[in-house]
Write an enzyme that holds these catalytic residues in place. Sequence first.
Site, PDB file in Angstrom:
ATOM      1  N   SER A  27       0.831  -1.212   0.000  1.00  0.00           N
ATOM      2  CA  SER A  27       0.000   0.000   0.000  1.00  0.00           C
ATOM      3  C   SER A  27       0.866   1.261   0.000  1.00  0.00           C
ATOM      4  CB  SER A  27      -0.887   0.033   1.248  1.00  0.00           C
ATOM      5  OG  SER A  27      -1.825  -1.001   1.214  1.00  0.00           O
ATOM      6  N   ARG A  31       1.493   4.330  -3.013  1.00  0.00           N
ATOM      7  CA  ARG A  31       1.250   5.743  -2.712  1.00  0.00           C
ATOM      8  C   ARG A  31       2.506   6.582  -2.895  1.00  0.00           C
ATOM      9  NH1 ARG A  31      -2.446   2.577  -0.380  1.00  0.00           N
ATOM     10  NH2 ARG A  31      -4.385   3.409   0.486  1.00  0.00           N
ATOM     11  N   GLY A  99      -6.064  -3.787  -7.560  1.00  0.00           N
ATOM     12  CA  GLY A  99      -7.189  -2.924  -7.218  1.00  0.00           C
ATOM     13  C   GLY A  99      -6.728  -1.567  -6.710  1.00  0.00           C
ATOM     14  N   ASP A 320      -6.887  -7.701   4.950  1.00  0.00           N
ATOM     15  CA  ASP A 320      -6.125  -8.554   4.028  1.00  0.00           C
ATOM     16  C   ASP A 320      -5.550  -9.794   4.715  1.00  0.00           C
ATOM     17  OD1 ASP A 320      -6.635  -6.885   1.937  1.00  0.00           O
ATOM     18  OD2 ASP A 320      -4.734  -5.807   2.061  1.00  0.00           O
ATOM     19  N   ARG A 392      -3.005 -14.137  -1.754  1.00  0.00           N
ATOM     20  CA  ARG A 392      -3.070 -14.335  -0.299  1.00  0.00           C
ATOM     21  C   ARG A 392      -3.669 -15.698   0.065  1.00  0.00           C
ATOM     22  NH1 ARG A 392      -1.021  -9.613   1.204  1.00  0.00           N
ATOM     23  NH2 ARG A 392      -1.808  -7.711   0.235  1.00  0.00           N
TER      24      ARG A 392
HETATM   25  C1  S3P Z   1      -5.723  -1.196   0.215  1.00  0.00           C
HETATM   26  C2  S3P Z   1      -6.961  -1.180   0.814  1.00  0.00           C
HETATM   27  C3  S3P Z   1      -7.746  -2.387   1.057  1.00  0.00           C
HETATM   28  C4  S3P Z   1      -6.898  -3.645   0.939  1.00  0.00           C
HETATM   29  C5  S3P Z   1      -6.012  -3.611  -0.271  1.00  0.00           C
HETATM   30  C6  S3P Z   1      -5.069  -2.435  -0.202  1.00  0.00           C
HETATM   31  C7  S3P Z   1      -5.014   0.082   0.010  1.00  0.00           C
HETATM   32  O1  S3P Z   1      -8.773  -2.466   0.091  1.00  0.00           O
HETATM   33  O2  S3P Z   1      -7.723  -4.794   0.902  1.00  0.00           O
HETATM   34  O3  S3P Z   1      -5.262  -4.807  -0.358  1.00  0.00           O
HETATM   35  O4  S3P Z   1      -3.802   0.062  -0.290  1.00  0.00           O
HETATM   36  O5  S3P Z   1      -5.661   1.129   0.152  1.00  0.00           O
HETATM   37  P1  S3P Z   1     -10.219  -1.814   0.328  1.00  0.00           P
HETATM   38  O6  S3P Z   1     -10.062  -0.351   0.368  1.00  0.00           O
HETATM   39  O7  S3P Z   1     -11.037  -2.243  -0.852  1.00  0.00           O
HETATM   40  O8  S3P Z   1     -10.712  -2.404   1.622  1.00  0.00           O
END
Ligand code: S3P
Length: 442
Positions: A27, A31, A99, A320, A392
């Site tokens: 994450s 960013r 995602g 996660d 995972r």
């Molecule tokens: C993440 C937020 C989470 C997490 C994903 C990473 C992020 O998702 O499950 O692996 O980096 O902001 P959600 O915002 O859909 O819960």
Amino acid sequence: MQPDSITFLVQPGGTLRGTARVPGDKSISHRAIMLGAVAEGTTRITGFLEAEDCLATMNAFRAMGVTIARPEPGHLLVQGVGLHGLRAAAEPLYLGNSGTSMRLLAGLLAGQPFDSVLTGDASLSRRPMQRITEPLRRMGARLDTSPTGTAPLRIHGGAQLQGIRYALPVASAQVKSCLLLAGLYATSATCLREPAPTRDHTERMLAAFACPLRRDDGWICLEPGAKPIAGAIDVPGDLSSAAFFLVGAAIAEDAELTLEHVGINPTRSGVLEILQRMGADLEILNPGEAGGEPVADIRIRSSRLHGIDIPEALVPLAIDEFPALLVAAACAEGETRLSGAAELRVKESDRIDAMAEGLKALGIDARPTADGMVVRGGRPQGGTVASRGDHRIAMALSMAALRADGPVIVTDCANVNTSFPNFAVLARSLGLPISTVSGERP
Ligand code: S3P
């Protein structure tokens, strides 16, 4: 060439012993690239996670004209182009399985003067995007999805964004972060309220890039006119990657493992509290700070785990880590009940179904519910389990072999490369008898 399919073959009877570092936080790595790209000046990132998901983000920014040098592994220099310096990519931006890349980029690109198209693999193309398109449209963004509200996302440039005052209907750091990044381009304040706290890496990193947020009675607000200024980001180890090893050591016999320099941000550390409530012999050592994030070494030993009712308030703080935690539950004494976790159904796979099926294949009584699972702990038997292409699920089920009475074979593990490319090598070096079998898809 990358193999199309990877199978993990894990023999029983192993343990986990030693000291190790897990790769950088996924994450935070995403960013750091995103804010570094639109900052003024050069951002130095160390500990960057060189895994497919973060590389997809890096490649997207390179395609939009950002120069990113890699003087050595895990070390990037991002030459920021400022908020208005990105250029249209020549091709659609392909974001693979990620995602986070898609949802956060959609926010950042909604305020650009050019059009963008965001695409992903089969899993990402099934995941819900209305959760971002709906509030982005309220901010004035113009974007289209497929008729079912999924990728590809077509973002039409030239929209003037306004701020929004928006209570998020789902606890999602991706939605929050998407809207904060869009807020950098808005003419008025962007104020968000979460139904429950979620990871706050975007807020912390915006502050590190000289764009502090205002907190006001449960709302977080980004004021208009904020301009990110480049900084140095030291990315800590990823607690989500550490979680597989924490669970593995807790369920194995004769295990003692120290994981160094892991991020323990309180909006991410639900896994530690849940394991401790289950009776894990876990210690936090050498607490410190890196890149505006709390870090520590985590020591864990073989533990006698017992089942618990997982408090729903901890669910977003460990979202996660449930594949790993459900393996812990499968090896604990008594019943573990998980509820309030319907979000697990829209991750890289439907993680409730995938884990229930995997644990059942290993002889564990696992009963899926609409928003969670009830697991009666026992001793897993060997067997073949499907990861459903979800990194995972693959790593979590591999760890079940540490307690199983026969080999565990996990299929479709190539996507472990999206978050943890050296997982099998590191796990083997610590004592997990894991081997990989690669092949090309027929
Ligand atoms: C993440 C937020 C989470 C997490 C994903 C990473 C992020 O998702 O499950 O692996 O980096 O902001 P959600 O915002 O859909 O819960």
